[in-house]
Design a protein around this motif. Structure first.
Motif, PDB file in Angstrom:
ATOM      1  N   THR A   1     -13.417 -16.794 -17.483  1.00  0.00           N
ATOM      2  CA  THR A   1     -14.233 -16.151 -16.446  1.00  0.00           C
ATOM      3  C   THR A   1     -13.372 -15.753 -15.253  1.00  0.00           C
ATOM      4  O   THR A   1     -13.510 -14.642 -14.708  1.00  0.00           O
ATOM      5  CB  THR A   1     -15.358 -17.102 -15.997  1.00  0.00           C
ATOM      6  N   THR A   2     -12.486 -16.653 -14.839  1.00  0.00           N
ATOM      7  CA  THR A   2     -11.614 -16.344 -13.703  1.00  0.00           C
ATOM      8  C   THR A   2     -10.693 -15.176 -14.028  1.00  0.00           C
ATOM      9  O   THR A   2     -10.490 -14.281 -13.194  1.00  0.00           O
ATOM     10  CB  THR A   2     -10.779 -17.583 -13.329  1.00  0.00           C
ATOM     11  N   LEU A   3     -10.147 -15.144 -15.241  1.00  0.00           N
ATOM     12  CA  LEU A   3      -9.255 -14.052 -15.627  1.00  0.00           C
ATOM     13  C   LEU A   3     -10.006 -12.722 -15.680  1.00  0.00           C
ATOM     14  O   LEU A   3      -9.471 -11.672 -15.295  1.00  0.00           O
ATOM     15  CB  LEU A   3      -8.612 -14.355 -16.973  1.00  0.00           C
TER      16      LEU A   3
ATOM     17  N   LEU B   1     -10.460 -11.600 -12.128  1.00  0.00           N
ATOM     18  CA  LEU B   1      -9.196 -11.091 -11.591  1.00  0.00           C
ATOM     19  C   LEU B   1      -8.858  -9.724 -12.182  1.00  0.00           C
ATOM     20  O   LEU B   1      -8.365  -8.834 -11.475  1.00  0.00           O
ATOM     21  CB  LEU B   1      -8.065 -12.084 -11.886  1.00  0.00           C
ATOM     22  N   SER B   2      -9.121  -9.573 -13.474  1.00  0.00           N
ATOM     23  CA  SER B   2      -8.836  -8.292 -14.115  1.00  0.00           C
ATOM     24  C   SER B   2      -9.665  -7.179 -13.491  1.00  0.00           C
ATOM     25  O   SER B   2      -9.174  -6.065 -13.254  1.00  0.00           O
ATOM     26  CB  SER B   2      -9.120  -8.388 -15.620  1.00  0.00           C
TER      27      SER B   2
ATOM     28  N   LEU C   1      -6.631  -0.859 -11.635  1.00  0.00           N
ATOM     29  CA  LEU C   1      -6.111   0.292 -10.907  1.00  0.00           C
ATOM     30  C   LEU C   1      -7.116   1.439 -10.948  1.00  0.00           C
ATOM     31  O   LEU C   1      -7.797   1.644 -11.963  1.00  0.00           O
ATOM     32  CB  LEU C   1      -4.784   0.747 -11.515  1.00  0.00           C
ATOM     33  N   PRO C   2      -7.245   2.204  -9.889  1.00  0.00           N
ATOM     34  CA  PRO C   2      -8.154   3.356  -9.899  1.00  0.00           C
ATOM     35  C   PRO C   2      -7.635   4.421 -10.868  1.00  0.00           C
ATOM     36  O   PRO C   2      -6.427   4.506 -11.132  1.00  0.00           O
ATOM     37  CB  PRO C   2      -8.116   3.856  -8.452  1.00  0.00           C
TER      38      PRO C   2
END
Length: 336
Positions: free
Chosen positions: A309-311, A314-315, A320-321
C-alpha cells in the motif's frame, strides 16, 4: 597448554578456596576427566592438594600454601594494559589508583614484557560510547559506587519516565554496570532491578547493610537482563529475502537471527531467506522500505500488504506528468 592450565588450577584454588572438579572444568573449559588428571599431576609434583569426595567435596590446597608462580605471559601483560579504562575509573574516583597500579605493574615487568605492554598502551585506546551518544552527567555516581563497595542501603530520589516523574526509593545496591558509556545500578530489594545512575537526583546512605542474594552473579544477571530486553523489544517475526548488501546492513539481534536462520533463497541466486525479529509493524515497514529493492517481505501477510500500500501511494505521488506537446516551428513547417 597443560603447564598453563596447571598454574590456573593453583591460582583458582588459592584465590577461591575449595572448588569441585566440575567447577574447575567449567572455569577452564575442559572436561572433568582432564581436571582429575591435572590434580594427580599436581599432587605428584609435590603440591599439597587434596580432594574430598561427596556432594560437598572438592579440591583444596593445604591451609597456608601459597604459590609464587604468578608471572605474566606476554599476552596477559598486554591484556591488562588494554583493559585499563581511565575514563570510567576516573568517574568512580579511581583514576589515580588505576594509574598507580599500572605504573607499579609496568615497573615489575621484565624488559621484554614492558616493551610489549607499552606498545599496547600507545597503539590501542578504548572509547566505549557510540558516536552520537551525548555525555550524560552522573553527579551521584561516586556516592552510588561507595554504597556498592560498602554494602550500604541508600535512600534515593529518582527521576523516571512516567508520572509521578520523581519518586523516592530505598535501594539495596548489588552492583554497577557500564553499558555503552552509561552507568546502571542493579539493586533490590524487590528482586534485582535496573536504575540509570544519571537519573538519580539525590543519595542518602542509611544505617542498614546489604547482603547479596544467595548465588547472585552480576555478569550473569546482566546477560539475562539483556536477553529479556531484546525479547521484549522484538516480540514479532518476519520472513524476508535479502540481497547480500541488505544482509550486511543488519545489526544486533537481527544479525544474529540471520546467522541462525539464513539459508539460500531458492528463487533468487545470491539472495538469503531468513526469519528476523521485528519490534512492530511500523518499525518493520520503515526498516524494510529503507532497504529498497534489496529486500522483500514474504510474511506476515499484513506487513507485506502494508508495504505494498505504501509503495502504491509513493508510486502515485511521484508519477511524472505526461510529456507536453512538441514546440511549433515558427515558419509553420511540419516537425513530425
Amino acid at each position: 597448554m597443560k603447564s598453563s592450565r596447571l598454574l590456573s588450577i593453583l591460582l583458582l584454588l588459592q584465590t577461591r578456596g575449595r572448588m569441585t572438579a566440575a567447577e574447575l572444568a567449567a572455569e577452564l573449559e575442559v572436561s572433568v576427566r582432564t581436571v582429575y588428571r591435572d590434580a594427580e599431576a599436581l599432587a605428584a609434583a609435590g603440591v599439597p592438594l587434596y580432594g574430598d569426595a561427596g556432594h560437598s567435596g572438592g579440591y583444596q590446597l593445604l591451609a597456608g600454601y601459597r604459590t609464587r608462580l604468578t608471572g605474566l605471559s606476554t599476552g596477559e601483560a598486554e591484556a591488562l594494559f588494554l583493559t585499563g579504562m581511565p575514563g570510567p575509573a576516573a568517574e568512580l574516583g579511581l583514576g589515580r589508583a588505576l594509574s598507580a597500579a599500572q605504573l607499579k605493574l609496568r615497573a615489575a615487568l621484565p624488559p621484554e614484557l614492558r616493551a610489549q605492554a607499552d606498545r599496547m598502551r600507545l597503539r590501542f585506546h578504548l572509547d566505549a560510547p557510540g558516536w552520537y551518544a551525548e555525555h550524560e552527567e552522573t553527579p551521584y555516581l561516586a556516592e552510588v559506587a561507595d554504597a556498592v563497595w560498602q554494602g550500604r542501603e541508600i535512600d534515593v530520589l529518582y527521576r523516571r519516565w512516567k508520572e509521578p516523574r520523581e519518586v523516592r526509593r530505598l535501594l539495596a545496591p548489588y552492583g554497577l554496570v557500564l553499558k555503552a558509556g552509561r552507568w546502571y545500578l542493579v539493586a533490590g530489594p524487590d528482586g534485582a532491578r535496573t536504575y540509570r545512575v544519571d537519573q538519580v537526583l539525590s543519595v542518602t546512605p542509611t544505617a542498614r547493610t546489604v547482603e547479596l542474594p544467595e548465588g547472585f552473579d552480576l555478569a550473569a544477571h546482566w546477560r539475562r537482563t539483556q536477553e529479556d530486553f531484546h525479547a521484549r523489544l522484538y516480540p514479532e517475526q518476519a520472513e524476508v529475502r535479502l540481497s547480500a548488501r541488505a544482509a550486511s546492513r543488519l545489526t544486533g539481534p537481527q544479525a544474529r537471527a540471520l546467522a541462525a536462520t539464513g539459508r539460500p533463497d531458492p528463487e533468487l541466486p545470491g539472495w538469503t531467506r531468513a526469519t528476523l525479529p521485528i519490534e512492530s509493524a511500523d518499525q518493520a515497514e520503515s526498516q524494510f522500505l529503507s532497504l529498497a529493492a534489496d529486500a522483500e517481505v514474504l510474511s506476515p501477510p499484513a506487513l507485506r500488504a502494508r508495504i505494498q500500500t505504501t509503495l502504491t501511494t509513493l508510486s502515485t505521488r511521484y508519477t511524472l506528468p505526461p510529456p507536453g506537446p512538441l514546440p511549433q516551428d515558427p515558419h509553420g513547417a511540419d516537425r513530425s
